[in-house]
Scaffold this active site. Structure first.
Site, PDB file in Angstrom:
ATOM      1  N   ASN A  45       5.082  -0.210   0.732  1.00 20.08           N
ATOM      2  CA  ASN A  45       3.753  -0.282   1.339  1.00 20.08           C
ATOM      3  C   ASN A  45       3.875  -0.156   2.858  1.00 20.08           C
ATOM      4  O   ASN A  45       4.853  -0.627   3.467  1.00 20.08           O
ATOM      5  CB  ASN A  45       2.973  -1.528   0.913  1.00 20.08           C
ATOM      6  CG  ASN A  45       3.722  -2.834   1.045  1.00 20.08           C
ATOM      7  OD1 ASN A  45       4.942  -2.872   1.094  1.00 20.08           O
ATOM      8  ND2 ASN A  45       3.001  -3.928   1.117  1.00 20.08           N
ATOM      9  N   ILE A  46       2.880   0.490   3.431  1.00 21.96           N
ATOM     10  CA  ILE A  46       2.863   0.753   4.869  1.00 21.96           C
ATOM     11  C   ILE A  46       1.491   0.348   5.392  1.00 21.96           C
ATOM     12  O   ILE A  46       0.482   0.974   5.041  1.00 21.96           O
ATOM     13  CB  ILE A  46       3.130   2.248   5.159  1.00 21.96           C
ATOM     14  CG1 ILE A  46       4.441   2.706   4.503  1.00 21.96           C
ATOM     15  CG2 ILE A  46       3.150   2.501   6.673  1.00 21.96           C
ATOM     16  CD1 ILE A  46       4.637   4.223   4.486  1.00 21.96           C
ATOM     17  N   GLU A  47       1.467  -0.720   6.174  1.00 19.67           N
ATOM     18  CA  GLU A  47       0.192  -1.247   6.650  1.00 19.67           C
ATOM     19  C   GLU A  47      -0.186  -0.649   7.998  1.00 19.67           C
ATOM     20  O   GLU A  47       0.587   0.105   8.603  1.00 19.67           O
ATOM     21  CB  GLU A  47       0.279  -2.779   6.703  1.00 19.67           C
ATOM     22  CG  GLU A  47       0.526  -3.328   5.313  1.00 19.67           C
ATOM     23  CD  GLU A  47       0.510  -4.838   5.216  1.00 19.67           C
ATOM     24  OE1 GLU A  47       0.608  -5.521   6.257  1.00 19.67           O
ATOM     25  OE2 GLU A  47       0.395  -5.339   4.080  1.00 19.67           O
ATOM     26  N   ASN A  48      -1.387  -0.995   8.445  1.00 20.60           N
ATOM     27  CA  ASN A  48      -1.911  -0.416   9.675  1.00 20.60           C
ATOM     28  C   ASN A  48      -2.774  -1.438  10.396  1.00 20.60           C
ATOM     29  O   ASN A  48      -3.481  -2.218   9.750  1.00 20.60           O
ATOM     30  CB  ASN A  48      -2.746   0.827   9.317  1.00 20.60           C
ATOM     31  CG  ASN A  48      -3.125   1.628  10.528  1.00 20.60           C
ATOM     32  OD1 ASN A  48      -4.093   1.316  11.217  1.00 20.60           O
ATOM     33  ND2 ASN A  48      -2.359   2.653  10.826  1.00 20.60           N
ATOM     34  N   ALA A  49      -2.723  -1.398  11.730  1.00 19.02           N
ATOM     35  CA  ALA A  49      -3.503  -2.340  12.538  1.00 19.02           C
ATOM     36  C   ALA A  49      -4.999  -2.215  12.248  1.00 19.02           C
ATOM     37  O   ALA A  49      -5.759  -3.168  12.420  1.00 19.02           O
ATOM     38  CB  ALA A  49      -3.233  -2.092  14.020  1.00 19.02           C
ATOM     39  N   TYR A  51      -6.106  -1.725   9.309  1.00 19.03           N
ATOM     40  CA  TYR A  51      -6.177  -2.222   7.923  1.00 19.03           C
ATOM     41  C   TYR A  51      -6.454  -1.172   6.847  1.00 19.03           C
ATOM     42  O   TYR A  51      -5.679  -1.030   5.917  1.00 19.03           O
ATOM     43  CB  TYR A  51      -7.184  -3.369   7.780  1.00 19.03           C
ATOM     44  CG  TYR A  51      -6.789  -4.653   8.493  1.00 19.03           C
ATOM     45  CD1 TYR A  51      -5.638  -4.721   9.276  1.00 19.03           C
ATOM     46  CD2 TYR A  51      -7.576  -5.791   8.401  1.00 19.03           C
ATOM     47  CE1 TYR A  51      -5.278  -5.888   9.932  1.00 19.03           C
ATOM     48  CE2 TYR A  51      -7.225  -6.976   9.047  1.00 19.03           C
ATOM     49  CZ  TYR A  51      -6.074  -7.008   9.819  1.00 19.03           C
ATOM     50  OH  TYR A  51      -5.722  -8.161  10.471  1.00 19.03           O
ATOM     51  N   CYS A  56      -0.318   1.539  -0.460  1.00 21.84           N
ATOM     52  CA  CYS A  56       0.531   0.731  -1.343  1.00 21.84           C
ATOM     53  C   CYS A  56       1.827   1.474  -1.665  1.00 21.84           C
ATOM     54  O   CYS A  56       1.900   2.710  -1.577  1.00 21.84           O
ATOM     55  CB  CYS A  56      -0.186   0.440  -2.653  1.00 21.84           C
ATOM     56  SG  CYS A  56      -1.661  -0.568  -2.475  1.00 21.84           S
ATOM     57  N   GLU A  58       3.236   2.065  -4.550  1.00 21.40           N
ATOM     58  CA  GLU A  58       3.110   2.999  -5.687  1.00 21.40           C
ATOM     59  C   GLU A  58       2.576   4.349  -5.245  1.00 21.40           C
ATOM     60  O   GLU A  58       3.049   5.403  -5.663  1.00 21.40           O
ATOM     61  CB  GLU A  58       2.115   2.496  -6.731  1.00 21.40           C
ATOM     62  CG  GLU A  58       2.271   1.150  -7.273  1.00 21.40           C
ATOM     63  CD  GLU A  58       1.687   0.061  -6.398  1.00 21.40           C
ATOM     64  OE1 GLU A  58       2.115  -0.062  -5.234  1.00 21.40           O
ATOM     65  OE2 GLU A  58       0.837  -0.680  -6.879  1.00 21.40           O
TER      66      GLU A  58
HETATM   67  N1  THU Z   1       0.302  -3.693  -2.313  1.00 24.32           N
HETATM   68  C1  THU Z   1       1.144  -2.762  -2.839  1.00 24.32           C
HETATM   69  O1  THU Z   1       1.868  -2.072  -2.121  1.00 24.32           O
HETATM   70  N2  THU Z   1       1.188  -2.625  -4.182  1.00 24.32           N
HETATM   71  C2  THU Z   1       0.531  -3.428  -5.066  1.00 24.32           C
HETATM   72  O2  THU Z   1       0.699  -3.268  -6.261  1.00 24.32           O
HETATM   73  C3  THU Z   1      -0.343  -4.496  -4.566  1.00 24.32           C
HETATM   74  C4  THU Z   1      -0.595  -4.501  -3.100  1.00 24.32           C
HETATM   75  C5  THU Z   1       0.331  -3.912  -0.851  1.00 24.32           C
HETATM   76  C6  THU Z   1      -0.847  -3.489  -0.043  1.00 24.32           C
HETATM   77  C7  THU Z   1      -0.732  -4.375   1.166  1.00 24.32           C
HETATM   78  O3  THU Z   1       0.187  -3.818   2.083  1.00 24.32           O
HETATM   79  C8  THU Z   1      -0.104  -5.658   0.637  1.00 24.32           C
HETATM   80  O4  THU Z   1       0.490  -5.291  -0.597  1.00 24.32           O
HETATM   81  C9  THU Z   1      -1.085  -6.790   0.414  1.00 24.32           C
HETATM   82  O5  THU Z   1      -2.163  -6.387  -0.335  1.00 24.32           O
END
Ligand code: THU
Length: 133
Positions: A45-49, A51, A56, A58
């Site tokens: 998963n790669i998040e962002n400021a 949001y 995710c 997957e």
């Molecule tokens: N997330 C995933 O990468 N896969 C999942 O199956 C559930 C949620 C990530 C998204 C976000 O970066 C963090 O988990 C919290 O929701």
């Protein structure tokens, strides 16, 4: 052998978890997707400021694969670190439905406990490409 193959895919998913960029949730997720030809695609998963652009693990794995010409998949492992099994979010379920309606989905928690689902179990009565034909 399938069991060994699955164990290897689980190791790949946990390895992918290490690259998770999660400064906001601190929720590390790794995924490993196995194509019909045996090729494995990892994702985190790669998040962002801001949001909403967050992706995710997957979807990272699946989009990597599709963008390299792969469309046939056998199974995906999703590995979290928390107590609960890391099940795919609704958006990821729909994206898996597009390319891999028959995929096996193996979800793990941080202790390595696992459970396997079909997409039909996670997303019943789903809408897919054939509805648009
Ligand atoms: N997330 C995933 O990468 N896969 C999942 O199956 C559930 C949620 C990530 C998204 C976000 O970066 C963090 O988990 C919290 O929701």
């Amino acid at each position: 052998m399938e069991k060994a193959e699955i164990q290897a895919l689980i190791r790949e998913a946990f390895a992918a978890q290490k690259f998770a960029y999660v400064p906001y949730s601190h929720f590390h997720v790794g995924a490993a997707l196995r194509g019909k030809n045996g090729q494995v695609f990892r994702g985190c998963n790669i998040e962002n400021a801001s949001y909403t652009p967050t992706i995710c693990a997957e979807r990272t794995a699946l989009f990597k694969a599709v963008s390299e010409g792969h469309r046939d998949f056998v199974r995906i492992v999703i590995a979290g670190r928390s107590r609960e099994l890391c099940v795919p979010c609704g958006v990821c379920r729909q994206v898996l439905r597009e390319f891999a309606p028959n995929i096996e989905i193996i979800c793990l928690n941080g202790a390595g406990e696992e459970r396997t689902f079909t997409l039909e179990e996670l997303l019943p009565h789903s809408f897919g490409p054939e509805y648009l034909l």
